[in-house]
Motif scaffolding. Sequence first.
Motif, PDB file in Angstrom:
ATOM      1  N   ARG A  43       0.836  -1.190   0.000  1.00 34.57           N
ATOM      2  CA  ARG A  43       0.000   0.000   0.000  1.00 34.57           C
ATOM      3  C   ARG A  43       0.878   1.250   0.000  1.00 34.57           C
ATOM      4  O   ARG A  43       1.852   1.338   0.733  1.00 34.57           O
ATOM      5  CB  ARG A  43      -0.919   0.022   1.223  1.00 34.57           C
ATOM      6  CG  ARG A  43      -1.971  -1.086   1.227  1.00 34.57           C
ATOM      7  CD  ARG A  43      -2.975  -0.819   2.345  1.00 34.57           C
ATOM      8  NE  ARG A  43      -4.058  -1.798   2.338  1.00 34.57           N
ATOM      9  CZ  ARG A  43      -4.134  -2.818   3.179  1.00 34.57           C
ATOM     10  NH1 ARG A  43      -3.199  -2.993   4.081  1.00 34.57           N
ATOM     11  NH2 ARG A  43      -5.153  -3.657   3.118  1.00 34.57           N
TER      12      ARG A  43
ATOM     13  N   ASP B 187      -0.233   4.167   0.960  1.00 41.25           N
ATOM     14  CA  ASP B 187      -0.627   4.964   2.118  1.00 41.25           C
ATOM     15  C   ASP B 187      -0.730   4.069   3.345  1.00 41.25           C
ATOM     16  O   ASP B 187      -1.243   2.947   3.276  1.00 41.25           O
ATOM     17  CB  ASP B 187      -1.981   5.647   1.882  1.00 41.25           C
ATOM     18  CG  ASP B 187      -1.929   6.604   0.708  1.00 41.25           C
ATOM     19  OD1 ASP B 187      -1.076   7.501   0.726  1.00 41.25           O
ATOM     20  OD2 ASP B 187      -2.739   6.442  -0.228  1.00 41.25           O
TER      21      ASP B 187
ATOM     22  N   ARG C   8      -2.140   2.619   6.705  1.00 38.00           N
ATOM     23  CA  ARG C   8      -3.461   2.487   7.314  1.00 38.00           C
ATOM     24  C   ARG C   8      -3.339   2.602   8.825  1.00 38.00           C
ATOM     25  O   ARG C   8      -2.470   1.985   9.427  1.00 38.00           O
ATOM     26  CB  ARG C   8      -4.101   1.158   6.930  1.00 38.00           C
ATOM     27  CG  ARG C   8      -4.459   1.073   5.454  1.00 38.00           C
ATOM     28  CD  ARG C   8      -5.626   0.146   5.205  1.00 38.00           C
ATOM     29  NE  ARG C   8      -6.113   0.261   3.843  1.00 38.00           N
ATOM     30  CZ  ARG C   8      -7.275  -0.214   3.430  1.00 38.00           C
ATOM     31  NH1 ARG C   8      -8.075  -0.825   4.298  1.00 38.00           N
ATOM     32  NH2 ARG C   8      -7.657  -0.072   2.185  1.00 38.00           N
TER      33      ARG C   8
ATOM     34  N   THR D  33     -15.796   1.439  11.208  1.00 43.42           N
ATOM     35  CA  THR D  33     -14.513   1.256  10.528  1.00 43.42           C
ATOM     36  C   THR D  33     -13.552   0.463  11.400  1.00 43.42           C
ATOM     37  O   THR D  33     -13.639   0.474  12.628  1.00 43.42           O
ATOM     38  CB  THR D  33     -13.883   2.614  10.193  1.00 43.42           C
ATOM     39  OG1 THR D  33     -13.589   3.305  11.418  1.00 43.42           O
ATOM     40  CG2 THR D  33     -14.828   3.456   9.349  1.00 43.42           C
TER      41      THR D  33
ATOM     42  N   ASP E 280      -9.974   0.344  10.054  1.00 41.46           N
ATOM     43  CA  ASP E 280      -8.797   1.176   9.807  1.00 41.46           C
ATOM     44  C   ASP E 280      -9.104   2.117   8.659  1.00 41.46           C
ATOM     45  O   ASP E 280     -10.030   1.904   7.869  1.00 41.46           O
ATOM     46  CB  ASP E 280      -7.539   0.335   9.538  1.00 41.46           C
ATOM     47  CG  ASP E 280      -7.720  -0.611   8.353  1.00 41.46           C
ATOM     48  OD1 ASP E 280      -8.177  -0.153   7.293  1.00 41.46           O
ATOM     49  OD2 ASP E 280      -7.396  -1.804   8.493  1.00 41.46           O
ATOM     50  N   LEU E 281      -8.292   3.186   8.576  1.00 40.67           N
ATOM     51  CA  LEU E 281      -8.476   4.214   7.564  1.00 40.67           C
ATOM     52  C   LEU E 281      -7.142   4.573   6.939  1.00 40.67           C
ATOM     53  O   LEU E 281      -6.087   4.469   7.573  1.00 40.67           O
ATOM     54  CB  LEU E 281      -9.098   5.485   8.169  1.00 40.67           C
ATOM     55  CG  LEU E 281     -10.537   5.412   8.693  1.00 40.67           C
ATOM     56  CD1 LEU E 281     -10.868   6.689   9.448  1.00 40.67           C
ATOM     57  CD2 LEU E 281     -11.514   5.212   7.554  1.00 40.67           C
ATOM     58  N   SER E 282      -7.178   5.003   5.673  1.00 39.33           N
ATOM     59  CA  SER E 282      -6.018   5.574   5.001  1.00 39.33           C
ATOM     60  C   SER E 282      -6.508   6.706   4.109  1.00 39.33           C
ATOM     61  O   SER E 282      -7.709   7.008   4.058  1.00 39.33           O
ATOM     62  CB  SER E 282      -5.288   4.514   4.177  1.00 39.33           C
ATOM     63  OG  SER E 282      -6.047   4.148   3.044  1.00 39.33           O
ATOM     64  N   ASN E 283      -5.604   7.333   3.376  1.00 38.33           N
ATOM     65  CA  ASN E 283      -6.006   8.428   2.506  1.00 38.33           C
ATOM     66  C   ASN E 283      -6.923   7.959   1.378  1.00 38.33           C
ATOM     67  O   ASN E 283      -7.739   8.732   0.871  1.00 38.33           O
ATOM     68  CB  ASN E 283      -4.779   9.099   1.895  1.00 38.33           C
ATOM     69  CG  ASN E 283      -4.008   9.911   2.917  1.00 38.33           C
ATOM     70  OD1 ASN E 283      -4.575  10.378   3.894  1.00 38.33           O
ATOM     71  ND2 ASN E 283      -2.713  10.068   2.689  1.00 38.33           N
ATOM     72  N   LYS E 284      -6.783   6.694   0.982  1.00 42.79           N
ATOM     73  CA  LYS E 284      -7.526   6.225  -0.189  1.00 42.79           C
ATOM     74  C   LYS E 284      -8.322   4.950   0.070  1.00 42.79           C
ATOM     75  O   LYS E 284      -8.812   4.333  -0.872  1.00 42.79           O
ATOM     76  CB  LYS E 284      -6.559   5.977  -1.349  1.00 42.79           C
ATOM     77  CG  LYS E 284      -5.804   7.219  -1.785  1.00 42.79           C
ATOM     78  CD  LYS E 284      -4.843   6.900  -2.912  1.00 42.79           C
ATOM     79  CE  LYS E 284      -4.066   8.145  -3.342  1.00 42.79           C
ATOM     80  NZ  LYS E 284      -3.100   7.839  -4.432  1.00 42.79           N
ATOM     81  N   GLY E 285      -8.435   4.529   1.307  1.00 44.58           N
ATOM     82  CA  GLY E 285      -9.145   3.284   1.553  1.00 44.58           C
ATOM     83  C   GLY E 285      -9.637   3.174   2.977  1.00 44.58           C
ATOM     84  O   GLY E 285      -9.263   3.955   3.851  1.00 44.58           O
ATOM     85  N   VAL E 286     -10.498   2.180   3.180  1.00 39.53           N
ATOM     86  CA  VAL E 286     -11.053   1.946   4.502  1.00 39.53           C
ATOM     87  C   VAL E 286     -11.415   0.467   4.617  1.00 39.53           C
ATOM     88  O   VAL E 286     -11.832  -0.158   3.637  1.00 39.53           O
ATOM     89  CB  VAL E 286     -12.302   2.832   4.751  1.00 39.53           C
ATOM     90  CG1 VAL E 286     -13.379   2.566   3.689  1.00 39.53           C
ATOM     91  CG2 VAL E 286     -12.880   2.591   6.128  1.00 39.53           C
ATOM     92  N   GLN E 287     -11.206  -0.087   5.793  1.00 39.94           N
ATOM     93  CA  GLN E 287     -11.688  -1.425   6.098  1.00 39.94           C
ATOM     94  C   GLN E 287     -12.767  -1.284   7.156  1.00 39.94           C
ATOM     95  O   GLN E 287     -12.573  -0.598   8.166  1.00 39.94           O
ATOM     96  CB  GLN E 287     -10.557  -2.324   6.609  1.00 39.94           C
ATOM     97  CG  GLN E 287     -11.006  -3.750   6.890  1.00 39.94           C
ATOM     98  CD  GLN E 287      -9.871  -4.624   7.393  1.00 39.94           C
ATOM     99  OE1 GLN E 287      -8.749  -4.156   7.559  1.00 39.94           O
ATOM    100  NE2 GLN E 287     -10.158  -5.888   7.629  1.00 39.94           N
TER     101      GLN E 287
END
Length: 240
Positions: A169, A171, A173, A194, A196-203
């Motif tokens: 990745r 970015d 997370r 949620t 986890d989070l990142s600039n372009k994704g999420v779980q």
Amino acid sequence: MLHFLYAVPRLIFLTSPLVYLLLGHSNFFGYWVTIFAYALPHILLSNLTNSRMQGRYRFSFWNEIYEAVLAPYILLPTLVALISPGKGKFNVTAKGGLVETTYFDRRMAWPYLFLLGLNVLGLAVAVPRFLYWNVDHQGTVLLNVLWTLYNVMILSVATAVACETRQRRADVRVDVETPFALLLGNNQIVRGSTLDLSNKGVQAELEESCPVKVGEAVRFVLASPPPKPRLQDMWSARMG
């Protein structure tokens, strides 16, 4: 400003016991028991004080690893900048990016491997020095061996930093648990949380099944986590 000159004392610390173990010269003048009696309480109390003051935000051990990793590379730039500030150069490290395979960066690790090899050689020379060459100063040999063992541990961890693990990745997370809602095209709302989070994704985890096809557009509404109660609010609640 003087903090950035830590490369000099750090490299001295990593090589000082070798002055005695490899060269046979005294690095500290004094009776070894006296040095041990002064140094050990200082090391223990300083680490306990830092731990008490800084808590879980900063650890003395990892601070030493950080300084050991940077010391060989910032030694000359910081000294040059101290003498002639206009000639000092500073390169910003690359951020982000992908690492396709796990590998060991030998080019970056060579200073740590060199220092680690010297310290291991010092431990090897300590055996004949303890048994034959300095029988009348065995306590001094042991003191320097303990110091060298600590340096070996520091340098081993610093060397491990050069091992780049696979990074799929671009970015990072961050583990964040906060509620959210999915607004579907038919005005249906599906709630979840949620992971986890990142600039372009999420779980995320949904509270119920979501009738959404792959490629279908939905609206993602992220709610802020509930604020933590302030100390004065807790005091007022107790008083009330």
